[in-house]
Design an enzyme around this catalytic site. Sequence first.
Site, PDB file in Angstrom:
ATOM      1  N   CYS A 101       0.859  -1.189   0.000  1.00 50.70           N
ATOM      2  CA  CYS A 101       0.000   0.000   0.000  1.00 50.70           C
ATOM      3  C   CYS A 101       0.891   1.233   0.000  1.00 50.70           C
ATOM      4  CB  CYS A 101      -0.919  -0.005   1.228  1.00 50.70           C
ATOM      5  SG  CYS A 101      -1.957   1.473   1.343  1.00 50.70           S
ATOM      6  N   CYS A 104      -0.054   3.631   3.054  1.00 52.79           N
ATOM      7  CA  CYS A 104       0.428   3.163   4.362  1.00 52.79           C
ATOM      8  C   CYS A 104       1.931   2.897   4.350  1.00 52.79           C
ATOM      9  CB  CYS A 104      -0.308   1.892   4.772  1.00 52.79           C
ATOM     10  SG  CYS A 104      -2.079   2.100   5.015  1.00 52.79           S
ATOM     11  N   CYS A 115      -8.969   2.649   2.083  1.00 51.78           N
ATOM     12  CA  CYS A 115     -10.274   3.322   2.138  1.00 51.78           C
ATOM     13  C   CYS A 115     -10.160   4.706   2.766  1.00 51.78           C
ATOM     14  CB  CYS A 115     -11.263   2.459   2.934  1.00 51.78           C
ATOM     15  SG  CYS A 115     -12.907   3.186   3.055  1.00 51.78           S
TER      16      CYS A 115
END
Length: 294
Positions: A101, A104, A115
């Site tokens: 990700c 992140c 999200c």
Amino acid sequence: SVTVSNPVEKVAYLVIFHILFVLFVWTYWKSVFTLPVQPDKKFHMSYADQERYESEERPEVQRQILAEIARKLPVYTRTGNGGIRFCDRCQLIKPDRCHHCSVCAMCVLKMDHHCPWVNNCIGFSNYKFFLLFLAYSLLYCLYIAATVFKYFIKYWTGELTNGRSKFHILFLLFVAIMFFVSLMFLFGYHCWLVSRNRSTLEAFSAPVFQNGPDKNGFNLGFVKNLQQVFGEEKKLWLLPIASSQGDGHFFPMRMSCEARNPLLANEEQWEEDGIDEEPQDSGEASALTIERET
């Protein structure tokens, strides 16, 4: 003003409202504050292997190094060209269904998507909580719209005339219906994904197995697919309590060829045949099933 005069109706409204509200807040809290799970240390590249990999300039040798490191790991999926799934930012061999990700800045087990609604990465650790959050948000909006609609009709027919209350009821009904419709499509899409045992990323890009890409590679059937996310204890299905099967590093597969012949054990075949090898027909393997590892 609008006042509910029937005491039984008052109690019913309050009880149902607060049950839905508590479940809505609880699932939202768990979706936001449940941290994404990263791969275990055994998937991380050691310092010596990292030096050996980075000092090597030949891609085919780098591929051999990765295959050698990953040989003892339970990984059955590959990149589109048949290589080992490796994250150069986290310096680790990616477990099946794991993705990096960028928001992140880490690899997340069974990553679904990042999200913005919950400002968190949705993956193995909190996917169940996210689904329940959508479900209870949907019920919450439906309940508000259903209870307000009665008074909307009264204003429409002229039974009630208070202008200020009329604006509040119209606004509340409009917002509730608007969120209900948008959530209905999103929740319906994720229900379809769960029924097929796919993540959002896998719906857009099918995982690649030894026989090539297979969008149904992790599809075990409707009931087992539900159990993958919600667990076998049905009493926990509707509560935001962790009950998903496994640890996020390995997932049972539909095709037995991946279980009997780990693709990493056949690294020599990949190297001899090259990346342009025609993938075998995955239709023959689709009839083969394996028992879920316990």
